[in-house]
Design a protein around this motif. Structure first.
Motif, short mmCIF file in Angstrom:
data_model
loop_
_atom_site.label_atom_id
_atom_site.label_comp_id
_atom_site.label_asym_id
_atom_site.label_seq_id
_atom_site.Cartn_x
_atom_site.Cartn_y
_atom_site.Cartn_z
N PHE A 80 0.36 -1.07 0.09
CA PHE A 80 0.27 -0.19 0.06
C PHE A 80 0.80 1.56 0.03
CE2 PHE A 80 -2.28 3.59 2.50
CZ PHE A 80 -3.40 3.25 1.54
N GLU A 81 2.30 1.13 0.46
CA GLU A 81 3.29 2.50 0.54
C GLU A 81 3.58 2.94 -0.52
OE1 GLU A 81 5.57 -1.17 1.55
OE2 GLU A 81 3.34 -0.33 1.82
N VAL A 82 3.16 1.62 -1.55
CA VAL A 82 3.89 2.13 -2.77
C VAL A 82 2.79 2.27 -3.58
CG1 VAL A 82 4.77 1.35 -4.79
CG2 VAL A 82 6.09 0.91 -2.21
N GLY A 97 -0.25 3.28 -2.92
CA GLY A 97 -1.13 4.45 -2.79
C GLY A 97 -0.61 5.14 -1.82
N THR A 98 -1.23 6.09 -0.48
CA THR A 98 -0.13 6.83 0.64
C THR A 98 -1.58 7.19 1.35
OG1 THR A 98 0.36 8.85 1.22
CG2 THR A 98 -1.99 8.58 -0.64
N PHE A 99 -1.11 7.19 2.69
CA PHE A 99 -1.91 7.18 4.03
C PHE A 99 -2.51 8.78 3.83
CE2 PHE A 99 0.89 4.09 5.22
CZ PHE A 99 0.21 2.61 5.97
N GLY A 100 -2.02 9.44 3.70
CA GLY A 100 -2.66 10.54 2.63
C GLY A 100 -2.33 11.72 4.17
N GLY A 101 -2.22 12.99 3.87
CA GLY A 101 -1.96 14.02 4.42
C GLY A 101 -2.35 15.46 5.19
N ILE A 157 5.99 13.98 9.83
CA ILE A 157 7.54 13.40 9.04
C ILE A 157 7.52 12.34 8.67
CG2 ILE A 157 8.57 15.74 10.48
CD1 ILE A 157 10.38 13.28 11.52
N TYR A 158 6.77 11.33 8.83
CA TYR A 158 7.23 10.27 8.51
C TYR A 158 6.12 10.14 7.13
CZ TYR A 158 7.93 8.48 13.09
OH TYR A 158 8.15 8.12 14.81
N ASP A 159 7.09 9.52 5.91
CA ASP A 159 6.38 8.88 4.51
C ASP A 159 5.33 8.10 4.59
OD1 ASP A 159 8.32 7.35 4.98
OD2 ASP A 159 9.61 8.12 3.31
N ASP A 160 5.38 7.03 3.44
CA ASP A 160 3.67 6.18 3.92
C ASP A 160 4.69 5.64 4.45
OD1 ASP A 160 1.46 7.27 2.74
OD2 ASP A 160 2.40 7.87 1.40
N ALA A 161 6.72 5.16 3.09
CA ALA A 161 6.88 3.84 3.76
C ALA A 161 7.19 3.55 5.45
CB ALA A 161 8.63 3.70 3.32
N GLN A 162 7.47 5.00 6.24
CA GLN A 162 7.75 4.68 7.56
C GLN A 162 5.95 4.60 8.13
OE1 GLN A 162 10.45 4.66 9.42
NE2 GLN A 162 8.82 4.57 11.26
N ILE A 163 4.80 4.71 7.86
CA ILE A 163 3.96 4.46 8.66
C ILE A 163 4.15 2.74 8.17
CG2 ILE A 163 1.53 4.90 8.51
CD1 ILE A 163 1.91 7.58 7.76
N ALA A 164 3.83 2.09 7.34
CA ALA A 164 4.22 0.93 6.49
C ALA A 164 4.90 0.53 7.77
CB ALA A 164 4.24 0.56 5.19
N ARG A 165 5.92 0.72 7.94
CA ARG A 165 6.67 0.18 9.10
C ARG A 165 6.58 -0.01 10.40
NH1 ARG A 165 11.16 2.58 5.38
NH2 ARG A 165 10.84 3.94 6.89
N VAL A 166 5.65 0.77 10.68
CA VAL A 166 5.38 1.04 12.14
C VAL A 166 3.83 0.19 12.01
CG1 VAL A 166 4.09 2.77 13.75
CG2 VAL A 166 5.96 3.75 12.67
N LEU A 167 3.46 -0.42 11.21
CA LEU A 167 1.86 -0.87 11.36
C LEU A 167 2.33 -2.01 11.38
CD1 LEU A 167 -0.53 -1.57 10.84
CD2 LEU A 167 -0.13 -0.89 7.88
#
Length: 322
Positions: free
Chosen positions: A53-55, A57-61, A284-294
């Protein structure tokens, strides 16, 4: 009930940058090498089933805004909104597209607190400009009306609050005292945050949704922990402030008024909640970082919990059926 996320970010809205979009394209194209993607069906399958999903799509802003669908959307003229961050602008646009300007609607808004990232979308909420609409803003802060009026003073915004066409009401709530709206029961709880914040427990038709953002949890305070466990008890969905890592939350960012993914898991496990939705993402988290946290949160929940706990990460446009 259904939760619809219109804004999942914390503190301020953010947008994808050129560099971030380019990185997504590079990752997607590198993954496509050798796959023979020579027709539309193969391309769609690759995007939908092989890219994270991080690629794709996007978690949005957008900053904090959640819609709760408690009643049949085809027959009701009443709606529930949790916070009015920048995500309330597209929410308003969707309602206008669905109902048009000639069908008056009522919007019940429950405010966690009055910091700017949670009210900044209100001046851009199109239904507020349409006569016949009714907006009822509920909250526990004595300054509720003042905060909304102040951000539309002439020095800050070209349209004053008194120029809005809708009928706007402010209703004071008391923590622990439920508000009933057409069978929907809403109870507020005081949370630890600068200027105070309030979480909400929404109950309707045997289902329970918790909205708990902008709340810090002191791990050593057993009474506070138990109070939140009781508040979250048996919830079908907990939308939870997971802005920081646990290390940051208890060290360099202690007393900043936010929580972590680990604390969210622990509270939900103790409360026997069914689903945890990580919310109020660090800007400051990009989509990849949020995906890692998930991924890390899911793994933590798996190895520590006796009962299953489904873990999600909120993104703009997400819909969650309870």
């Amino acid at each position: 009930m259904k939760a619809r996320i219109w804004g999942a970010r914390g503190s301020l809205p953010v947008a994808l940058t050129h560099k971030q979009i380019r990185a997504k394209l590079v990752t997607a194209l590198e993954g496509a090498i050798g796959r023979g993607l020579d027709d539309s069906a193969k391309i769609a399958d690759y995007i939908d089933n092989h890219l994270g999903f991080e690629v794709r799509g996007t978690f949005g802003g957008h900053s904090s805004c959640v819609e709760v669908e408690a009643w049949d959307p085809d027959t009701t003229q009443e709606h529930v909104i949790l916070d009015m961050g920048s995500g309330v602008r597209p929410l308003g646009g969707s309602k206008l597209a669905k109902y048009g300007p000639g069908k008056p609607q009522t919007y019940h808004v429950f405010m966690s607190h009055l910091h700017w990232d949670h009210i900044m979308g209100f001046p851009f909420f199109t239904p507020a400009y349409i006569p016949g609409n009714r907006i009822v803003i509920h909250g526990c802060h004595a300054e509720l009306e003042r905060a909304f009026r102040r951000q539309q003073e002439a020095i800050s915004f070209p349209v004053t609050f008194d120029q809005l066409g809708a009928k706007i009401e402010f209703r004071q709530m008391e923590p622990g005292v439920p508000v009933e709206i057409n069978g929907l029961r809403v109870t507020a709880k005081l949370q630890l945050h600068a200027g105070d914040s309030y979480g909400y427990r929404l109950e309707h038709g045997g289902q329970t949704l918790i909205y708990s953002t902008d709340s810090e949890h002191k791990l050593e305070d057993e009474a506070e922990r138990q109070a939140f466990v009781d508040f979250f008890r048996d919830a079908d969905l907990v939308i939870f402030d997971a802005m920081y890592s646990l290390a940051d939350a208890i060290s360099v960012k202690a007393d900043w008024g936010h929580s972590s993914n680990v604390v969210g898991v622990e509270l939900c496990q103790l409360a026997r909640a069914r689903r945890l939705c990580l919310f109020h993402h660090e800007p400051i988290y990009d989509d990849a970082q949020i995906a890692r946290v998930l991924a890390e949160t899911r793994r933590y929940a798996e190895i520590t919990g006796e009962a299953p706990l489904e873990v999600l990460a909120a993104y703009d446009g997400m819909e969650i059926d309870l």
